[in-house]
Design an enzyme around this catalytic site. Structure first.
Site, short mmCIF file in Angstrom:
data_model
loop_
_atom_site.label_atom_id
_atom_site.label_comp_id
_atom_site.label_asym_id
_atom_site.label_seq_id
_atom_site.Cartn_x
_atom_site.Cartn_y
_atom_site.Cartn_z
N SER A 12 6.04 -6.72 2.40
CA SER A 12 6.97 -6.44 1.30
C SER A 12 8.41 -6.64 1.76
O SER A 12 9.25 -7.15 1.01
CB SER A 12 6.83 -4.98 0.84
N SER A 59 4.38 2.78 5.53
CA SER A 59 3.03 2.29 5.82
C SER A 59 2.32 3.34 6.65
O SER A 59 2.92 3.92 7.56
CB SER A 59 3.10 0.99 6.61
N ASP A 100 0.05 2.64 8.66
CA ASP A 100 -0.44 1.98 9.87
C ASP A 100 0.49 2.09 11.09
O ASP A 100 0.08 1.81 12.20
CB ASP A 100 -0.70 0.50 9.59
N GLU A 151 -10.49 -0.50 11.47
CA GLU A 151 -11.19 -1.49 10.64
C GLU A 151 -10.99 -2.92 11.15
O GLU A 151 -11.81 -3.79 10.89
CB GLU A 151 -10.80 -1.37 9.16
N GLY A 156 0.84 -1.20 0.00
CA GLY A 156 0.00 0.00 0.00
C GLY A 156 0.87 1.24 0.00
O GLY A 156 1.88 1.30 0.70
O1 F6P Z 1 -1.59 -1.45 5.07
C1 F6P Z 1 -2.05 -0.19 4.81
C2 F6P Z 1 -3.52 -0.15 4.61
O2 F6P Z 1 -3.82 1.19 4.40
C3 F6P Z 1 -4.39 -0.73 5.73
O3 F6P Z 1 -4.57 0.12 6.82
C4 F6P Z 1 -5.67 -1.03 5.00
O4 F6P Z 1 -6.35 -2.05 5.65
C5 F6P Z 1 -5.17 -1.47 3.67
O5 F6P Z 1 -3.93 -0.86 3.46
C6 F6P Z 1 -6.11 -1.17 2.52
O6 F6P Z 1 -5.55 -1.71 1.38
P1 F6P Z 1 -6.11 -1.51 -0.09
O7 F6P Z 1 -5.80 -0.12 -0.49
O8 F6P Z 1 -5.37 -2.50 -0.90
O9 F6P Z 1 -7.57 -1.75 -0.03
#
Ligand code: F6P
Length: 370
Positions: free
Chosen positions: A107, A150, A152, A250, A11
């Site tokens: 990754s 990231s 997160d 989430e 991501g």
């Molecule tokens: O890992 C980063 C993140 O933003 C998470 O918080 C989220 O669950 C996920 O990527 C969403 O991924 P995508 O953009 O592939 O739906």
């Protein structure tokens, strides 16, 4: 001349462009050739135009650009050995000696695997006749360095990952907007933020906005959250408070490990039955606004310092050096063993110190409502 390639993977996160800029320019400054692998591991597997030489001016202005300008992908082919074999071949054909990867723990784990398999990948390429002994001879050791990108903030061993403070700022800004309309209508809002396995964003957003409740994956609600919420919100409303803000990650879970979804929180807040809260309640899923947009100053600085350090780490590495990533610890940029951090992340569930959580959340209105 050494050829150092940089790549963004998984991501995207604000600040990734700062990493690419810093790596490209530091590599050139250190008299190396700089390359960018476009579209993450996908580009490494596809080769050709996906691997491009970068010049100093190619990254001009990148600090203030959101996302990643060299693209990223979640690449399935690289999970399988044939994909990694093709990637190794493309690296050798392009003469790449070292790879700097900016991505999440998945990754970076992939990167470590690629490095440990490297000798056997080269051997297979030679036995199958795809490359000659002479072609692979200069590339016996692969140097890989990771930078954690990231939103997160989900890797142990570093205080902050590239992008997390940008996402946090964006969330706070959005919650402020929502508060205004919530107050006007005397409504409750359940705001879902990102974080599948890590509640750092939700928790810090809760602290930074003074939210009434926060639900995260790591610290399942010990009490009966339904009872608590009824009690606290009732008290608030009796005191004349016109808004209720609940932030839910989430991946939030309750004490039995069951997922807590925004709809069930809304149902409780909106319950019109006898003794129910009966609040006009809305759900807002912030989604990818949290990930897009420009990087805040901290992420620009972090990405630059880490990009510079990554190039130095690559140049100083020996075949025996463990795969490292560049961390920020107590305001200092340091190199750390990658796989240890990945392991610790699995064991410890980063970032959330329950005591800090208690302390910070005790500042919310609810605690002094009487
Ligand atoms: O890992 C980063 C993140 O933003 C998470 O918080 C989220 O669950 C996920 O990527 C969403 O991924 P995508 O953009 O592939 O739906």
């Amino acid at each position: 001349k050494k050829k150092i390639a940089v790549m963004t993977s998984g991501g995207d996160s604000p600040g990734m462009n700062g990493v690419v800029r810093a790596v490209v320019r530091t590599a050139i400054h250190m008299d190396c050739d700089a390359y960018a692998v476009y579209e993450g591991y996908e580009g490494l597997v596809r080769g050709g135009n996906f691997i491009r030489k970068m010049e100093w001016h190619d990254v001009r202005g990148w600090l203030s650009e959101g996302g990643t300008l060299i693209g990223t992908a979640r690449c399935m082919a690289f999970y399988e050995r044939p994909g990694r074999l093709t990637a190794a071949k493309n690296m050798v054909l392009n003469g790449i000696d070292a790879l700097i990867i900016c991505g999440g723990d998945g990754s970076l784990t992939g990167a470590d695997r690629f490095r440990s398999e490297w000798p056997s990948l080269l051997e297979e390429l030679v036995t199958s006749g795809e490359l000659s002994e002479d072609q692979v001879a200069p590339y016996q050791h692969l140097n890989i360095v990771g930078i954690v990108g990231s939103i997160d903030n989900d890797l142990s061993g570093t205080d902050a990952t590239v992008g997390c403070y940008s996402a946090l700022s964006r969330i706070c800004e959005m919650v402020d907007y929502i508060e205004a309309t919530a107050s006007s209508h005397s409504r409750a809002f359940v705001i879902e933020v990102m974080g599948r396995h890590c509640g750092w964003l939700a928790l810090l957003a809760g602290v930074a906005t003074g939210a009434d409740f926060v639900f995260i994956p790591e610290r399942p609600q010990e009490h009966d959250w339904r009872k608590d919420m009824r009690l606290v919100v009732n008290r608030h409303r009796k005191l004349g408070k016109r808004k209720t803000i609940v932030i839910v990650a989430e991946g939030a879970r309750d004490k039995d490990g069951n997922k807590i979804v925004p709809e069930e929180i809304k149902d409780l807040l909106a319950d019109k039955a006898e003794g129910g809260l009966g609040l006009d309640t809305r759900i807002t899923t912030l989604g990818h606004v949290q990930r897009g947009g420009t990087a805040v100053a901290y992420d620009r600085v972090l990405s630059t310092l880490q990009g510079v350090e990554a190039v130095h780490a690559v140049l100083e590495a020996t075949p025996d050096t463990e795969t490292c990533f560049i961390a920020m610890n107590e305001n200092k940029i340091v190199r750390k063993p990658l796989m240890k951090a990945v392991q610790e992340t699995k064991e410890l569930a980063k970032a959330v110190d329950a005591k800090d959580f208690e302390k910070a959340m005790s500042l919310r209105d609810a605690e002094f409502a009487d």
